[in-house]
Write an enzyme that holds these catalytic residues in place. Structure first.
Site, mmCIF file in Angstrom:
data_model
loop_
_atom_site.group_PDB
_atom_site.id
_atom_site.type_symbol
_atom_site.label_atom_id
_atom_site.label_comp_id
_atom_site.label_asym_id
_atom_site.label_seq_id
_atom_site.Cartn_x
_atom_site.Cartn_y
_atom_site.Cartn_z
ATOM 1 N N ALA A 1 0.701 -1.304 0.054
ATOM 2 C CA ALA A 1 0.065 0.088 0.117
ATOM 3 C C ALA A 1 0.957 1.241 -0.073
ATOM 4 O O ALA A 1 2.088 1.271 0.050
ATOM 5 C CB ALA A 1 -0.931 0.115 1.228
ATOM 6 N N HIS A 2 0.082 2.404 -0.046
ATOM 7 C CA HIS A 2 0.697 3.761 -0.113
ATOM 8 C C HIS A 2 1.809 3.969 1.266
ATOM 9 O O HIS A 2 1.426 3.674 1.983
ATOM 10 C CB HIS A 2 -0.135 4.754 -0.244
ATOM 11 C CG HIS A 2 -1.162 4.906 0.580
ATOM 12 N ND1 HIS A 2 -2.158 5.859 0.545
ATOM 13 C CD2 HIS A 2 -1.331 4.381 1.768
ATOM 14 C CE1 HIS A 2 -3.141 5.844 1.546
ATOM 15 N NE2 HIS A 2 -2.715 5.034 2.327
ATOM 16 N N ASN A 3 2.738 4.579 0.734
ATOM 17 C CA ASN A 3 3.841 5.126 1.668
ATOM 18 C C ASN A 3 4.540 4.164 2.335
ATOM 19 O O ASN A 3 5.526 4.434 3.278
ATOM 20 C CB ASN A 3 3.079 6.005 2.825
ATOM 21 C CG ASN A 3 2.126 7.064 2.179
ATOM 22 O OD1 ASN A 3 2.706 7.821 1.127
ATOM 23 N ND2 ASN A 3 1.239 7.249 2.852
#
Length: 342
Positions: free
Chosen positions: A237-239
């Site tokens: 997922a993001h980050n």
């Protein structure tokens, strides 16, 4: 292609014991090998399987000697067998395909020397593709992406805008790099999308499996460290910040803003919640659910994930529960208590 055992030994710089004049036509596994074939055993653990195998020649570690059998002894049997298989197949690497007229390259894109760009591949505005890359059919490279040298993007890989890919990266079919992170806020009773304005950065020598998805950061970058190998059907997922030389095995899911150190192993179907850190060389066993930080070097199992030694104690207790329940029932009967009594 046929060759002799001695010629194969010379190919892999091995020492031959037995008949070097034996003619070999095929390389097969221990289970499938027949007379006229060559096979291999990687270590002493599998030495017993050699006794039943019908192969004419064996590639084996230097510690294994088989009386009456022809053996090519090498330091690294697996690597040697790979070289032998390739030699026997006799398949040369195809020449560069060049830029196919049915591909689409934006006028502002830069394509390096020796690139193979196959039909229906797309390279977007301002993007750079490094030397000797293979961009297969159906690949879409968005705007302002940077692809290093010797990269292979297999069919239908999608790179969203601003994705950065290092050198010698392999991305298998249908993987998506740089898609939107799953970020929403509730405003006036509705889920409102948080714009995902960051990017994905892939380090050198990374391999990404088929159907894997890596979301771009919300504002910064989602990063995959050098040398990390990601299996099929993994979601990052993001980050997230994934360290170097990790092994992330099929159906791993890592929630947003989590991070890993170097040489982390996450086995199949592991789930990792958001905002946790997995320390260097930690091992997450299959189907574990990680809900908090995992210290460096720890091996965890279960859901929620706990150190393996604790989880094993709990599993042993679970196995004993039926017997314990029977014992409690018998004790209650002797005390004249019914099942509902405390």
């Amino acid at each position: 292609m046929s060759t002799t055992a001695q010629q194969l030994a010379d190919l892999v710089q091995g020492h031959i014991q037995g008949d070097g004049t034996l003619v070999i036509s095929h390389a097969r596994t221990l289970r499938e090998a027949q007379p006229g074939d060559i096979t291999f055993v990687e270590n002493n653990k599998h030495a017993n399987a050699l006794k039943e195998c019908q192969a004419s020649v064996f590639v084996a570690p230097e510690s294994i000697a088989l009386e009456g059998r022809t053996v090519i002894q090498v330091g690294d049997p697996l690597n040697a067998f790979i070289a032998i298989v390739r030699h026997l197949h006799g398949r040369a690497e195809p020449p560069p395909h060049g830029i196919d007229p049915m591909s689409s390259v934006h006028p502002t894109a830069t394509i390096g020397a020796g690139v193979s760009l196959f039909p229906f591949a797309v390279v977007g505005e301002g993007s750079t593709v490094g030397t000797r890359c293979q961009i297969h059919s159906g690949v879409v490279i968005g705007r302002h992406c940077h692809i290093g040298a010797d990269v292979i993007l297999y069919p239908n890989v999608v790179l969203y805008d601003n994705t950065i890919v290092g050198d010698r990266v392999i991305v298998h079919a249908n993987a998506v790099l740089g898609g939107d992170g799953f970020g929403y806020r509730v405003l006036d009773g509705r889920h409102v999308k948080v714009p995902q304005l960051g990017r994905v950065e892939i380090g050198d020598d990374v391999e990404i499996g088929a159907g894997t998805t890596i979301d771009r950061g919300t504002f910064g970058a989602t990063r995959i460290g050098e040398g990390t190998k990601i299996d099929n059907l993994v979601q990052i997922a993001h980050n997230c910040q994934i360290g170097r030389h990790n092994l992330l095995i099929s159906q791993v899911g890592i929630a947003g803003s989590s991070s890993t150190g170097d040489y982390v192993v996450a086995a199949g179907q592991v789930g990792i919640v958001d905002h946790v850190h997995i320390g260097d060389r930690a091992v997450i066993c299959a189907q574990a659910g990680v809900t908090k930080n995992v210290p460096a070097g720890e091996c965890v199992l279960g859901a929620p994930a706990t150190p393996v030694r604790e989880q094993k104690r709990m599993l042993i207790c679970l196995e004993k529960l039926p017997d314990m329940r029977r014992d409690v029932r018998q004790i209650k009967q002797r005390l004249g208590m019914n099942e509902e009594a405390a």
